[in-house]
Structure formats: structure tokens, C-alpha cells
Design a protein around this motif. Structure first.
Motif, PDB file in Angstrom:
ATOM      1  N   SER A   1     -10.927  28.366 -74.088  1.00  0.00           N
ATOM      2  CA  SER A   1     -11.559  27.473 -73.294  1.00  0.00           C
ATOM      3  C   SER A   1     -11.606  27.893 -71.771  1.00  0.00           C
ATOM      4  O   SER A   1     -10.397  27.997 -71.256  1.00  0.00           O
ATOM      5  CB  SER A   1     -10.670  26.079 -73.346  1.00  0.00           C
ATOM      6  N   ILE A   2     -12.714  28.111 -71.353  1.00  0.00           N
ATOM      7  CA  ILE A   2     -12.880  28.627 -69.965  1.00  0.00           C
ATOM      8  C   ILE A   2     -13.608  27.800 -69.141  1.00  0.00           C
ATOM      9  O   ILE A   2     -14.629  27.049 -69.680  1.00  0.00           O
ATOM     10  CB  ILE A   2     -13.578  30.015 -70.212  1.00  0.00           C
ATOM     11  N   ARG A   3     -13.345  27.610 -67.699  1.00  0.00           N
ATOM     12  CA  ARG A   3     -13.866  27.034 -66.812  1.00  0.00           C
ATOM     13  C   ARG A   3     -14.036  27.925 -65.561  1.00  0.00           C
ATOM     14  O   ARG A   3     -13.130  28.263 -64.886  1.00  0.00           O
ATOM     15  CB  ARG A   3     -13.274  25.740 -66.217  1.00  0.00           C
ATOM     16  N   ILE A   4     -15.374  28.355 -65.031  1.00  0.00           N
ATOM     17  CA  ILE A   4     -15.689  29.144 -63.992  1.00  0.00           C
ATOM     18  C   ILE A   4     -15.821  28.195 -63.026  1.00  0.00           C
ATOM     19  O   ILE A   4     -16.808  27.253 -62.884  1.00  0.00           O
ATOM     20  CB  ILE A   4     -16.819  30.121 -64.210  1.00  0.00           C
ATOM     21  N   ALA A   5     -14.955  28.029 -61.756  1.00  0.00           N
ATOM     22  CA  ALA A   5     -14.855  27.380 -60.826  1.00  0.00           C
ATOM     23  C   ALA A   5     -15.100  27.954 -59.524  1.00  0.00           C
ATOM     24  O   ALA A   5     -14.819  29.046 -59.412  1.00  0.00           O
ATOM     25  CB  ALA A   5     -13.492  26.494 -60.628  1.00  0.00           C
ATOM     26  N   SER A   6     -15.568  26.995 -58.590  1.00  0.00           N
ATOM     27  CA  SER A   6     -15.990  27.629 -57.105  1.00  0.00           C
ATOM     28  C   SER A   6     -16.278  26.528 -56.369  1.00  0.00           C
ATOM     29  O   SER A   6     -16.885  25.523 -56.828  1.00  0.00           O
ATOM     30  CB  SER A   6     -17.236  28.535 -57.158  1.00  0.00           C
ATOM     31  N   PHE A   7     -16.187  26.592 -55.009  1.00  0.00           N
ATOM     32  CA  PHE A   7     -16.538  25.683 -53.964  1.00  0.00           C
ATOM     33  C   PHE A   7     -18.000  26.199 -53.722  1.00  0.00           C
ATOM     34  O   PHE A   7     -18.718  25.214 -52.745  1.00  0.00           O
ATOM     35  CB  PHE A   7     -15.592  26.001 -52.773  1.00  0.00           C
ATOM     36  N   HIS A   8     -18.568  27.353 -54.076  1.00  0.00           N
ATOM     37  CA  HIS A   8     -19.822  27.425 -53.627  1.00  0.00           C
ATOM     38  C   HIS A   8     -20.748  27.184 -54.785  1.00  0.00           C
ATOM     39  O   HIS A   8     -20.525  27.433 -55.854  1.00  0.00           O
ATOM     40  CB  HIS A   8     -19.920  29.164 -53.430  1.00  0.00           C
ATOM     41  N   ARG A   9     -21.851  26.410 -54.451  1.00  0.00           N
ATOM     42  CA  ARG A   9     -22.688  26.041 -55.415  1.00  0.00           C
ATOM     43  C   ARG A   9     -23.631  27.172 -56.006  1.00  0.00           C
ATOM     44  O   ARG A   9     -23.958  27.337 -57.196  1.00  0.00           O
ATOM     45  CB  ARG A   9     -23.771  25.134 -54.828  1.00  0.00           C
ATOM     46  N   SER A  10     -23.809  28.103 -55.279  1.00  0.00           N
ATOM     47  CA  SER A  10     -24.530  29.554 -55.667  1.00  0.00           C
ATOM     48  C   SER A  10     -23.610  30.080 -56.825  1.00  0.00           C
ATOM     49  O   SER A  10     -24.270  30.609 -57.952  1.00  0.00           O
ATOM     50  CB  SER A  10     -24.635  30.408 -54.545  1.00  0.00           C
ATOM     51  N   VAL A  11     -22.179  30.225 -56.721  1.00  0.00           N
ATOM     52  CA  VAL A  11     -21.639  30.758 -57.534  1.00  0.00           C
ATOM     53  C   VAL A  11     -21.670  29.810 -59.111  1.00  0.00           C
ATOM     54  O   VAL A  11     -21.730  30.493 -60.185  1.00  0.00           O
ATOM     55  CB  VAL A  11     -19.947  30.708 -57.319  1.00  0.00           C
ATOM     56  N   VAL A  12     -21.424  28.743 -58.925  1.00  0.00           N
ATOM     57  CA  VAL A  12     -21.492  27.749 -60.042  1.00  0.00           C
ATOM     58  C   VAL A  12     -22.869  27.852 -60.696  1.00  0.00           C
ATOM     59  O   VAL A  12     -22.812  27.866 -62.018  1.00  0.00           O
ATOM     60  CB  VAL A  12     -21.253  26.138 -59.598  1.00  0.00           C
ATOM     61  N   LEU A  13     -24.017  27.844 -60.039  1.00  0.00           N
ATOM     62  CA  LEU A  13     -25.568  28.190 -60.588  1.00  0.00           C
ATOM     63  C   LEU A  13     -25.481  29.452 -61.162  1.00  0.00           C
ATOM     64  O   LEU A  13     -25.875  29.321 -62.542  1.00  0.00           O
ATOM     65  CB  LEU A  13     -26.288  27.952 -59.621  1.00  0.00           C
ATOM     66  N   ALA A  14     -24.869  30.500 -60.734  1.00  0.00           N
ATOM     67  CA  ALA A  14     -25.106  31.855 -61.407  1.00  0.00           C
ATOM     68  C   ALA A  14     -24.303  31.752 -62.622  1.00  0.00           C
ATOM     69  O   ALA A  14     -24.727  32.442 -63.648  1.00  0.00           O
ATOM     70  CB  ALA A  14     -24.630  32.854 -60.410  1.00  0.00           C
ATOM     71  N   ALA A  15     -22.927  31.171 -62.521  1.00  0.00           N
ATOM     72  CA  ALA A  15     -22.274  31.065 -63.984  1.00  0.00           C
ATOM     73  C   ALA A  15     -22.844  30.266 -64.926  1.00  0.00           C
ATOM     74  O   ALA A  15     -22.821  30.644 -66.053  1.00  0.00           O
ATOM     75  CB  ALA A  15     -21.081  30.440 -63.515  1.00  0.00           C
ATOM     76  N   ARG A  16     -23.352  29.129 -64.721  1.00  0.00           N
ATOM     77  CA  ARG A  16     -24.238  28.503 -65.441  1.00  0.00           C
ATOM     78  C   ARG A  16     -25.375  29.091 -66.143  1.00  0.00           C
ATOM     79  O   ARG A  16     -25.699  29.109 -67.408  1.00  0.00           O
ATOM     80  CB  ARG A  16     -24.727  27.131 -64.927  1.00  0.00           C
ATOM     81  N   ASP A  17     -25.960  29.785 -65.425  1.00  0.00           N
ATOM     82  CA  ASP A  17     -27.250  30.567 -65.795  1.00  0.00           C
ATOM     83  C   ASP A  17     -26.749  31.854 -67.037  1.00  0.00           C
ATOM     84  O   ASP A  17     -27.583  32.189 -67.624  1.00  0.00           O
ATOM     85  CB  ASP A  17     -28.115  31.013 -64.842  1.00  0.00           C
ATOM     86  N   ALA A  18     -25.535  32.048 -66.435  1.00  0.00           N
ATOM     87  CA  ALA A  18     -25.048  33.314 -67.500  1.00  0.00           C
ATOM     88  C   ALA A  18     -24.452  32.787 -68.728  1.00  0.00           C
ATOM     89  O   ALA A  18     -23.701  33.578 -69.560  1.00  0.00           O
ATOM     90  CB  ALA A  18     -23.671  34.097 -66.633  1.00  0.00           C
ATOM     91  N   GLY A  19     -24.722  31.454 -68.865  1.00  0.00           N
ATOM     92  CA  GLY A  19     -24.088  30.733 -70.233  1.00  0.00           C
ATOM     93  C   GLY A  19     -22.570  30.646 -70.166  1.00  0.00           C
ATOM     94  O   GLY A  19     -21.921  30.354 -71.056  1.00  0.00           O
ATOM     95  N   LEU A  20     -21.773  30.538 -68.865  1.00  0.00           N
ATOM     96  CA  LEU A  20     -20.303  30.378 -68.834  1.00  0.00           C
ATOM     97  C   LEU A  20     -20.269  28.663 -68.465  1.00  0.00           C
ATOM     98  O   LEU A  20     -20.995  28.196 -67.666  1.00  0.00           O
ATOM     99  CB  LEU A  20     -19.904  31.123 -67.702  1.00  0.00           C
ATOM    100  N   PRO A  21     -19.222  28.011 -68.896  1.00  0.00           N
ATOM    101  CA  PRO A  21     -18.836  26.755 -68.555  1.00  0.00           C
ATOM    102  C   PRO A  21     -18.303  26.794 -67.002  1.00  0.00           C
ATOM    103  O   PRO A  21     -17.831  27.645 -66.604  1.00  0.00           O
ATOM    104  CB  PRO A  21     -17.549  26.355 -69.512  1.00  0.00           C
ATOM    105  N   THR A  22     -18.926  25.846 -66.324  1.00  0.00           N
ATOM    106  CA  THR A  22     -18.839  25.711 -64.838  1.00  0.00           C
ATOM    107  C   THR A  22     -18.184  24.385 -64.324  1.00  0.00           C
ATOM    108  O   THR A  22     -18.030  23.464 -65.011  1.00  0.00           O
ATOM    109  CB  THR A  22     -20.109  25.776 -64.280  1.00  0.00           C
TER     110      THR A  22
END
Length: 499
Positions: free
Chosen positions: A153-174
């Protein structure tokens, strides 16, 4: 009063989530943060997983480290992103914490993703909250998650929206991180279909925090007993913490007392450090206090309570009256504490423990639960329109005096060096309302918008950072704890508005 270790003989009650509890950077009070040994320690405590920080090397490899430089938590110098992996793997990431961890390396992401729980555990694999500091790492992280953590169970977390959007587009939970609630963040989370939103401790206590949100609700760095109680009662989906044992005990407490609506059962006052205290020969972060704590039985049945104490940083003499008692359901009782001692340097504050034990009865087995509360040492100062001197602590008997001047100018806090205390290339450093700021010979910071209405003021510390003769290692002179921004530095003080 007994030593806390004498009260910990019972195996702790383990109650599974939610809320899911993760170790913030592993178990950073017991092992160097963001190292494999620290992450493993979090699992030994029985936490559900861990949060850790990831930066990229110059050759694009993700390594676990919080800062964008290696200076604070290794024996190296310079920016993480300017160094190849081969150089980073030679650094000692443990000796700064304690000599027994000397030689502990910076872990690679691919080394920690497959970590398992100790022993033959029937529990699910650990949850990973991975805070990414830069969007350029997302593709490599996605490759490593696919190769080493498909069942995690993974969460890719960031204060930066650009990082969150990139992770979402890569198929990662954000997970979008923020300090405080914001309607614009809510709109972003809903619009972009982000999986989770994480706020600082207590962040979800705002008036709109209990309404339906289109994602998981998390908090980060939840350590205060009251914040832990609120997080477990709400409940959140999960949170991370630096206080593993306390967090697990509070989750168990909420499970055992589902109808209780009172505050945290062990209420303790703060220990104010006053300038010119006659006990200063034992260290300037020391004192002599007589204070009244309170203990409350949150259980629907009688309990036997025994108190314990742990000094953690410094030498203390402590006495409590009474130190053991029996409390009826819902009963509260005051406790007089007499405490003498301390240390030269700010650090981990002493803890008061209460062991609640009960006999078997209708619908319940016999059991025990150990709760603790920190006796926080701090200083307070009032911010005025005219200059106030902040005398830094002499953190060793031979340390030179150092000081800053502080004043208010409208919505600004103004700090300047008066006496650098022998530090070369000294610059002002300040902690204000949870964030650390660096200046030169002076520093100007905006005050929080609600500063004049904050009950109890805002968290604050100030000091100098430079280096001594013949050394380039950073050396701090501090007015209070909270500097540098790690758990070894103690609690920051309070900045109060003039009335």
C-alpha cells in the motif's frame, strides 16, 4: 515514583487501524531518521508502516533523505542533487545521531520498498508514505514500485501539486500535503481526483473538516497527546508520528473507551524556563518546579493507576503525591509534582507515565494500558514595538554569551544579531509557527495573520548559526529549543502578542 521502564513489562495492547499509524521518518527518537534501521524499528513497535522522504541524485536515483543537502544527517557536505549515487553511498548517515549507529548508509528506495515485518507476522505488509521532493523522480519511482512493491500500500505524497499530478499520471496513489486546510486545495483534490490529503497535526479540526471529503484524510507529525486523541476519535484514515508507543496506546484507548468524550487522561502543565533561575548551575535548560497535574479514569469501570517518570535528556529528581491510586469510573484526581533538574542544551523533554490496570469483569478481560505525557520545557517572550534582547543559552560551562535583538514592525517580526558569541560567519535563524527561516545578520519574517488572536501565542525560537574557529561544521546558539529542525533540539518556545 517508579522509573518508566519498570511500568513497561506488560506487552502493549495492539489494536489494528484505522486510523493507520506510520512512523515519521521511521522511528526518529530511537534511530537516525530515514535509515533502514529506523524504518525497521517502527515495524518492531507494531506500527502499520512508515513515512520517509526521497531526493534524487545527480544520476536520477532516489535515496532516502529529508533535507536537500547532506549536511545535517550525514558526515558529508553539499546538495544531494549535485552528487552521484556512488558518492552518497559512502556517507555515514548514522553517526550524527549516536556513535552506535556509525556507518549506517543512506538507503536506496529499492532497498526499503520490500521491507517486511519482523518475525512470522500475519499482518498486512507495511504501508509506505513516500514524500517526493521533486517531480523529476516520478518515472523512476514508478519503475521501482512496480519491481519491488506491487503488493504494498503506497502513497506518493508531496507539498507540490506538480509532483502529485505527475505521480497520478504515472498510475501511483497520490497524497497532497499542506500545513492547514484550504478551500482551493479541496477544489484541486476533487477536480484532479487525488487519492489523499494530508494536513499538519490538528489540521482536520477546522469547522469543515468533518464533512464528506472525496479522498482519504491524513495528518502528519501527530505527536501531542491531545492531537493523537482527536486523530483517533475522528477518525482519520491515517497519520504519521514521531511518538510510536504513545500513538499506539491512544489508538488502543479509543478502542477500549468508545463512549468517552473527555480530554486526554493525563494532563500536565508546561515547565517554563526562566532567565536567571538559581538552579542554572545544573545547566541553563533547567529549573525547579512545583506543579499540579491531573489524572482521569476514562474507563467505564474502576482502574488502579501507578505513575512513572523518564528523564530522557538531563538529570532530574522527581516526586509525586500520590504516586499510586484507585480511580472509580470517570473519577479525576490532582497530582502534585515536584521536579528539579534539567540540562545545558534543549532536547527531548521528560515524560510522566500512568499505567492503568483493571481486573476481569462482565464483558472484559483483565488488562493494562500505559499512557504518557511530555513535561515540555519552554521559554516565553512578548513581541513589542520596541527592541527586546534575546539572550541565547550557554550550552556548555565555557560557552560565550550570544544575543539577538527582536522587535515588531506592523505585521513583521524583526531579528538582528547583537553579539555573535564568537561564531564566525554567523547568521540569524528562526523557527516561527512551525517553519524554519535563515537570514544574514538580520531577518524579517511576516507574522501569522491571526497572531494577535492566537491563544497561547505561536511556536517560536531564534538563534545564530555559524561555525567555530578551525571548523566548518554548523554550530547553533539558541534562545530556546526547536533549532535545528529535528527531534534532538527540544521544544520551541512561545511568541506572545503584547496586550
Amino acid at each position: 515514583m517508579r522509573e518508566a521502564s519498570e511500568l513497561e513489562s506488560d506487552a502493549p495492547l495492539f489494536i489494528p487501524g484505522p486510523p493507520w499509524i506510520l512512523g515519521h521518518r521511521g522511528s526518529p527518537r530511537e534511530a537516525p531518521e530515514n535509515t533502514t534501521v529506523s524504518l525497521r524499528r517502527a515495524l518492531i513497535h507494531g506500527l502499520d508502516g512508515f513515512e520517509y522522504d526521497v531526493h534524487g541524485t545527480i544520476d536520477g536515483e532516489p535515496v532516502l533523505i529529508h533535507d536537500d543537502t547532506v549536511t545535517r544527517t550525514t558526515d558529508g557536505r553539499g546538495a544531494v542533487g549535485d552528487k552521484p549515487l556512488t558518492e552518497l553511498l559512502q556517507l555515514d548517515a548514522g553517526g550524527w545521531f549516536h556513535k552506535r549507529f556509525a556507518g549506517e548508509p543512506l538507503p536506496l528506495l529499492e532497498e526499503v520498498l520490500p521491507l517486511e515485518r519482523p518475525g512470522d507476522s500475519a499482518l498486512d505488509p507495511p504501508i509506505h508514505m513516500i514524500e517526493l521532493k521533486e517531480s523529476g523522480l516520478v518515472d523512476r519511482v514508478a519503475q521501482l514500485v512496480e519491481a519491488f512493491a506491487r503488493d504494498r500500500s503506497i502513497r506518493i505524497a508531496s507539498f507540490h501539486r506538480s509532483v502529485v499530478l505527475a505521480a497520478r499520471d504515472a498510475g501511483l496513489p497520490t497524497m497532497l500535503l499542506a500545513h492547514r486546510p484550504d478551500e482551493d486545495d479541496l477544489g484541486f483534490v476533487r477536480r484532479e481526483r487525488i487519492d489523499a490529503h494530508g494536513l499538519e497535526a490538528g489540521g482536520w479540526a477546522w469547522p469543515g473538516g468533518d464533512r464528506t471529503w472525496p479522498c482519504e484524510r491524513w495528518e502528519w507529525s501527530v505527536d501531542d497527546p491531545g492531537d493523537l486523541l482527536a486523530a483517533c476519535r475522528r477518525p482519520l484514515f491515517g497519520f504519521n508520528t514521531n511518538e510510536a508507543r504513545r500513538a499506539l496506546a491512544v489508538r488502543a484507548l479509543c478502542h477500549l473507551t468508545p463512549d468517552d468524550e473527555g480530554g486526554y487522561p493525563l494532563a500536565v502543565p508546561e515547565l517554563e524556563i526562566l532567565p536567571g533561575d538559581p538552579f542554572a548551575p545544573a545547566g541553563e535548560w533547567a529549573g525547579r518546579w512545583t506543579l499540579v497535574a491531573s489524572i482521569r479514569n476514562p474507563f467505564p469501570h474502576a482502574v488502579d493507576v501507578e505513575l512513572g517518570f523518564a528523564g530522557r535528556n538531563g538529570a532530574f529528581e522527581v516526586a509525586a503525591e500520590p504516586s499510586a491510586m484507585t480511580l472509580a469510573a470517570g473519577e479525576a484526581r490532582p497530582i502534585e509534582l515536584r521536579l528539579v533538574g534539567g540540562s545545558f542544551s534543549p532536547g527531548a523533554d521528560p515524560l510522566l507515565f500512568a499505567r492503568f490496570a483493571w481486573k476481569a469483569g462482565p464483558g472484559r478481560s483483565a488488562g493494562a494500558l500505559l499512557l504518557d505525557a511530555p513535561l515540555t520545557r519552554l521559554r516565553r517572550v512578548v513581541l513589542r514595538d520596541h527592541s527586546t534582547r534575546l539572550d541565547c543559552l550557554r550550552e556548555s560551562p565555557r560557552a560565550r554569551a550570544a544575543s539577538l535583538s527582536m522587535r515588531r514592525s506592523g505585521r513583521w517580526l524583526m531579528l538582528a544579531i547583537e553579539d555573535a558569541g564568537g561564531l564566525a560567519e554567523a547568521q540569524v535563524v528562526a523557527h516561527l509557527d512551525g517553519r524554519t527561516h535563515f537570514g544574514a545578520r538580520s531577518l524579517r519574517l511576516p507574522l501569522p495573520d491571526d497572531f494577535d488572536h492566537r491563544r497561547g501565542g505561536v511556536s517560536f525560537s531564534a538563534g545564530l548559526v555559524g561555525h567555530g574557529e578551525g571548523s566548518t561544521d554548523p554550530l547553533y546558539r539558541r534562545w530556546a529549543g526547536g533549532l535545528p529542525a529535528d527531534l534532538l533540539s527540544g521544544s520551541p518556545g512561545r511568541l506572545l502578542p503584547a496586550v
